[in-house]
Write an enzyme that holds these catalytic residues in place. Structure first.
Site, PDB file in Angstrom:
ATOM      1  N   HIS A 298     -14.311  -5.441  11.304  1.00  0.00           N
ATOM      2  CA  HIS A 298     -13.908  -4.138  11.828  1.00  0.00           C
ATOM      3  C   HIS A 298     -15.118  -3.294  12.187  1.00  0.00           C
ATOM      4  CE1 HIS A 298      -9.656  -3.620  10.007  1.00  0.00           C
ATOM      5  NE2 HIS A 298      -9.853  -4.868  10.355  1.00  0.00           N
TER       6      HIS A 298
ATOM      7  N   ASP B 257      -6.676  -2.355  17.646  1.00  0.00           N
ATOM      8  CA  ASP B 257      -5.412  -2.064  16.965  1.00  0.00           C
ATOM      9  C   ASP B 257      -4.862  -0.723  17.455  1.00  0.00           C
ATOM     10  OD1 ASP B 257      -3.293  -1.787  15.238  1.00  0.00           O
ATOM     11  OD2 ASP B 257      -4.446  -2.217  13.423  1.00  0.00           O
TER      12      ASP B 257
ATOM     13  N   ARG C 254       1.229 -11.556  13.078  1.00  0.00           N
ATOM     14  CA  ARG C 254       0.283 -11.085  12.067  1.00  0.00           C
ATOM     15  C   ARG C 254       0.836 -11.051  10.637  1.00  0.00           C
ATOM     16  NH1 ARG C 254      -4.115  -8.942  12.083  1.00  0.00           N
ATOM     17  NH2 ARG C 254      -3.659  -6.945  11.106  1.00  0.00           N
TER      18      ARG C 254
ATOM     19  N   ASP D 147      -6.288  -3.532   1.639  1.00  0.00           N
ATOM     20  CA  ASP D 147      -5.193  -3.291   0.696  1.00  0.00           C
ATOM     21  C   ASP D 147      -4.401  -4.564   0.375  1.00  0.00           C
ATOM     22  OD1 ASP D 147      -4.635  -2.119   3.555  1.00  0.00           O
ATOM     23  OD2 ASP D 147      -2.659  -2.742   2.853  1.00  0.00           O
TER      24      ASP D 147
ATOM     25  N   HIS E 209      -1.955   0.389  16.434  1.00  0.00           N
ATOM     26  CA  HIS E 209      -1.299   0.910  15.229  1.00  0.00           C
ATOM     27  C   HIS E 209       0.023   1.615  15.535  1.00  0.00           C
ATOM     28  CE1 HIS E 209      -1.645   2.016  10.876  1.00  0.00           C
ATOM     29  NE2 HIS E 209      -2.311   0.884  10.896  1.00  0.00           N
TER      30      HIS E 209
ATOM     31  N   GLU F 140      -3.273  -5.007  19.371  1.00  0.00           N
ATOM     32  CA  GLU F 140      -2.429  -5.162  18.178  1.00  0.00           C
ATOM     33  C   GLU F 140      -1.416  -4.032  18.044  1.00  0.00           C
ATOM     34  OE1 GLU F 140      -4.771  -5.886  14.732  1.00  0.00           O
ATOM     35  OE2 GLU F 140      -3.345  -4.904  13.394  1.00  0.00           O
TER      36      GLU F 140
ATOM     37  N   HIS G  49      -2.759 -10.600   8.880  1.00  0.00           N
ATOM     38  CA  HIS G  49      -3.258  -9.340   8.341  1.00  0.00           C
ATOM     39  C   HIS G  49      -4.194  -9.628   7.168  1.00  0.00           C
ATOM     40  CE1 HIS G  49      -1.814  -5.230   6.515  1.00  0.00           C
ATOM     41  NE2 HIS G  49      -2.924  -5.071   7.222  1.00  0.00           N
TER      42      HIS G  49
ATOM     43  N   GLU H 274       2.097  -7.152  11.073  1.00  0.00           N
ATOM     44  CA  GLU H 274       1.605  -6.944   9.708  1.00  0.00           C
ATOM     45  C   GLU H 274       2.646  -6.263   8.826  1.00  0.00           C
ATOM     46  OE1 GLU H 274      -1.870  -4.648  10.858  1.00  0.00           O
ATOM     47  OE2 GLU H 274      -0.965  -2.830  10.055  1.00  0.00           O
TER      48      GLU H 274
ATOM     49  N   TRP I 104       2.152   6.681  12.352  1.00  0.00           N
ATOM     50  CA  TRP I 104       0.746   6.719  11.913  1.00  0.00           C
ATOM     51  C   TRP I 104       0.015   5.465  12.327  1.00  0.00           C
ATOM     52  CZ3 TRP I 104      -1.575   3.582   7.995  1.00  0.00           C
ATOM     53  CH2 TRP I 104      -2.969   3.844   7.845  1.00  0.00           C
TER      54      TRP I 104
ATOM     55  N   ASN J  43       0.814  -1.215   0.000  1.00  0.00           N
ATOM     56  CA  ASN J  43       0.000   0.000   0.000  1.00  0.00           C
ATOM     57  C   ASN J  43       0.850   1.269   0.000  1.00  0.00           C
ATOM     58  OD1 ASN J  43      -2.315   1.490  -0.025  1.00  0.00           O
ATOM     59  ND2 ASN J  43      -2.985   0.965   2.041  1.00  0.00           N
TER      60      ASN J  43
ATOM     61  N   GLU K 154      -7.779 -11.836   9.951  1.00  0.00           N
ATOM     62  CA  GLU K 154      -8.486 -10.566   9.710  1.00  0.00           C
ATOM     63  C   GLU K 154      -9.210 -10.642   8.370  1.00  0.00           C
ATOM     64  OE1 GLU K 154      -5.866  -7.218   9.275  1.00  0.00           O
ATOM     65  OE2 GLU K 154      -7.462  -5.772   9.657  1.00  0.00           O
TER      66      GLU K 154
ATOM     67  N   TYR L  67      -6.897   6.862  13.226  1.00  0.00           N
ATOM     68  CA  TYR L  67      -6.754   5.619  12.477  1.00  0.00           C
ATOM     69  C   TYR L  67      -7.884   4.650  12.839  1.00  0.00           C
ATOM     70  CZ  TYR L  67      -5.790   0.876  11.510  1.00  0.00           C
ATOM     71  OH  TYR L  67      -5.958  -0.405  11.084  1.00  0.00           O
TER      72      TYR L  67
ATOM     73  N   ARG M 145     -13.053  -6.447  15.795  1.00  0.00           N
ATOM     74  CA  ARG M 145     -12.100  -5.414  16.179  1.00  0.00           C
ATOM     75  C   ARG M 145     -12.872  -4.118  16.388  1.00  0.00           C
ATOM     76  NH1 ARG M 145      -7.328  -2.628  12.467  1.00  0.00           N
ATOM     77  NH2 ARG M 145      -8.933  -1.068  12.090  1.00  0.00           N
TER      78      ARG M 145
HETATM   79  C1  GCO Z   1      -4.932  -3.682  10.019  1.00  0.00           C
HETATM   80  C2  GCO Z   1      -3.938  -2.702   9.528  1.00  0.00           C
HETATM   81  C3  GCO Z   1      -4.334  -1.922   8.327  1.00  0.00           C
HETATM   82  C4  GCO Z   1      -3.164  -1.052   7.864  1.00  0.00           C
HETATM   83  C5  GCO Z   1      -3.133  -1.012   6.390  1.00  0.00           C
HETATM   84  C6  GCO Z   1      -2.026  -0.154   5.840  1.00  0.00           C
HETATM   85  O1  GCO Z   1      -4.788  -4.086  11.146  1.00  0.00           O
HETATM   86  O2  GCO Z   1      -5.810  -4.041   9.252  1.00  0.00           O
HETATM   87  O3  GCO Z   1      -3.367  -1.972  10.568  1.00  0.00           O
HETATM   88  O4  GCO Z   1      -5.518  -1.213   8.485  1.00  0.00           O
HETATM   89  O5  GCO Z   1      -3.262   0.224   8.371  1.00  0.00           O
HETATM   90  O6  GCO Z   1      -3.037  -2.308   5.912  1.00  0.00           O
HETATM   91  O7  GCO Z   1      -1.994  -0.239   4.462  1.00  0.00           O
HETATM   92 MG    MG Z   2      -3.125  -3.420  12.172  1.00  0.00          MG
END
Ligand code: GCO
Ligand code: MG
Length: 402
Positions: free
Chosen positions: A122, A210, A283, A316, A212, A236, A312, A262, A402, A37, A339, A159, A147
């Site tokens: 999600h 998550d 992941r 994307d 992140h 996560e 993951h 991931e 991020w 991505n 996921e 996010y 989630r």
């Molecule tokens: C998740 C991930 C995604 C990522 C994304 C970035 O747990 O699904 O954190 O949401 O942010 O794959 O491209």
């Molecule tokens: Mg994630």
């Protein structure tokens, strides 16, 4: 069975995907996801310029030898671009091997270890009231694991909260958009969300969250401890994981299980996390961790240390990756959760697939190979659109994760 043709298809049916298609001299085809991505064209160029020329004429049956050739042969080891490119080749070769054998890939990997692959969806919304309704929607669809992400009071955007509730595309602009982040506001808010969700849905529903990569180890320890009453299945990516030993600190303070990986692209990214039992779920998935062959190595190492898979599966990652992941999930002894963020109808049309959701599980289907393909004519109608992931700054303007 020699590789006669190899091509890279870049398409944007609602978001960008890179797909490798291989054709053998006896007419078998195989597909592999090569989507990274925000960096799609780097992988496409790596494949086109450096990998495709060495594939033509190779024996398509030699999956492991081809993997080693691409990994050792590059001299420059690992890294997301290289490993995504290798993953695409590996995945396409497993697809071909399945078709040559007349078997779904999971049969080649040892056969099924379970009846279906438990997936999580999600639920996300700006407010806690709205997220409760979203969790309920997933429960009504049959999901057994959800989630939960919400907005944070005082922050303009966060996010995990998306406009469209079924499909999430964080790469929202040609140049990175900027978010603002406050760790204190986040740490105060998240436990109140899970208190409400757990009270409403009871102990039976698996709940995940998550982070992140946004905390330090001691902050993550505090979050994990404050979430213990709500018995999450996992927290996560609590911190960025370059410093694997940093997870020792989180572990010392909380029993909330941890899922990480991931963004990992090889077994070396999680070797210490796994062997020191610093995490509970790894992941990594097919497209970013070197394909089915390398992912199996990671999961086999994890099995020795009571670590389970939690691959993951964001939007994307293309349906080609999802199909391949399901064959792995079905066949490994230490599967945890998969996921499953749904793709849009336009994406599903470009990638016809045999996997199906039913009763909280995904099933890869019984077609020989992976059971997924790319409709190249349809793909050609969706040209690439530049799109990058956002960045995050603290309230005072400092760059953050991020
Ligand atoms: C998740 C991930 C995604 C990522 C994304 C970035 O747990 O699904 O954190 O949401 O942010 O794959 O491209
Ligand atoms: Mg994630």
């Amino acid at each position: 069975m020699r590789i006669a043709e190899a091509r890279v298809v870049v398409t944007c049916p609602d978001r960008n995907f890179v797909t490798l298609k291989l054709v053998t001299d006896d007419g078998l085809t195989g597909v592999g996801d090569a989507t990274l991505n925000g960096r799609e064209l780097a992988v496409a160029a790596y494949l086109n310029e450096h990998v495709l020329p060495v594939l033509i004429g190779r024996d398509a049956a030699r999956i492991e030898d081809t993997w080693q050739f691409l990994y050792r042969g590059a001299y420059w080891r690992r890294g997301p671009v290289t490993m995504t490119a290798i993953a695409a080749v590996d995945t396409a070769l497993w697809d071909i091997k399945g078709k040559a054998a007349g078997l779904p890939v999971y049969q080649l990997l040892g056969g099924r270890c379970r009846d279906g692959v438990t997936v999580y969806g999600h639920a996300n919304a700006e407010t806690v009231d709205d997220v409760l309704a979203e969790v309920g929607r997933y429960v009504d669809m049959g999901y057994r694991a959800v989630r939960v992400q919400t907005g944070i009071p005082g922050l303009a955007s966060t996010y995990g909260v998306s406009g469209d509730k079924m499909f999430y595309e964080p790469a929202d602009a040609a140049l990175p958009s900027e978010n603002v982040w406050s760790t204190p506001a986040y740490l105060n808010h998240v436990p109140t969300v899970f208190e409400r969700v757990r009270a409403e849905f009871g102990p039976g529903l698996a709940l995940l969250h998550d982070v992140h990569h946004r905390l330090t180890p001691i902050e993550a320890a505090r979050l994990g401890r404050s979430l213990e009453p709500y018995a999450l299945t996992w927290m996560e990516d609590p911190v960025p994981a370059e410093l694997q030993e940093g997870f020792r600190l989180i572990r010392r303070h909380t029993t909330t299980p941890i899922a990480v990986g991931e963004v990992f692209n090889s077994i070396w990214d999680c070797q210490q996390l796994i062997s020191e039992q610093l995490i509970d779920y790894v992941r990594t998935t097919v497209v970013h961790a070197g394909g089915i062959s390398h992912l199996r190595r990671i999961f086999d190492l994890a099995a020795l240390y009571h670590v389970r898979s939690g691959s993951h599966g964001a939007t994307d990652l293309s349906p080609v990756c999802m199909a391949a992941a399901l064959h792995v999930d079905l066949s490994i002894p230490n599967f945890g959760l998969q996921e499953y963020m749904r793709h849009t109808p336009a994406t599903d049309a470009v990638f016809p697939h045999s996997y199906r959701f039913a009763d909280g599980y995904l099933h890869p289907g019984e077609e020989p190979g992976l059971g997924v393909d790319i409709d190249e004519d349809l793909a050609a109608q969706y040209p690439y659109r530049p799109a990058q992931l956002p960045v995050n700054r603290l309230v005072d303007g400092t760059m953050h994760n991020w």
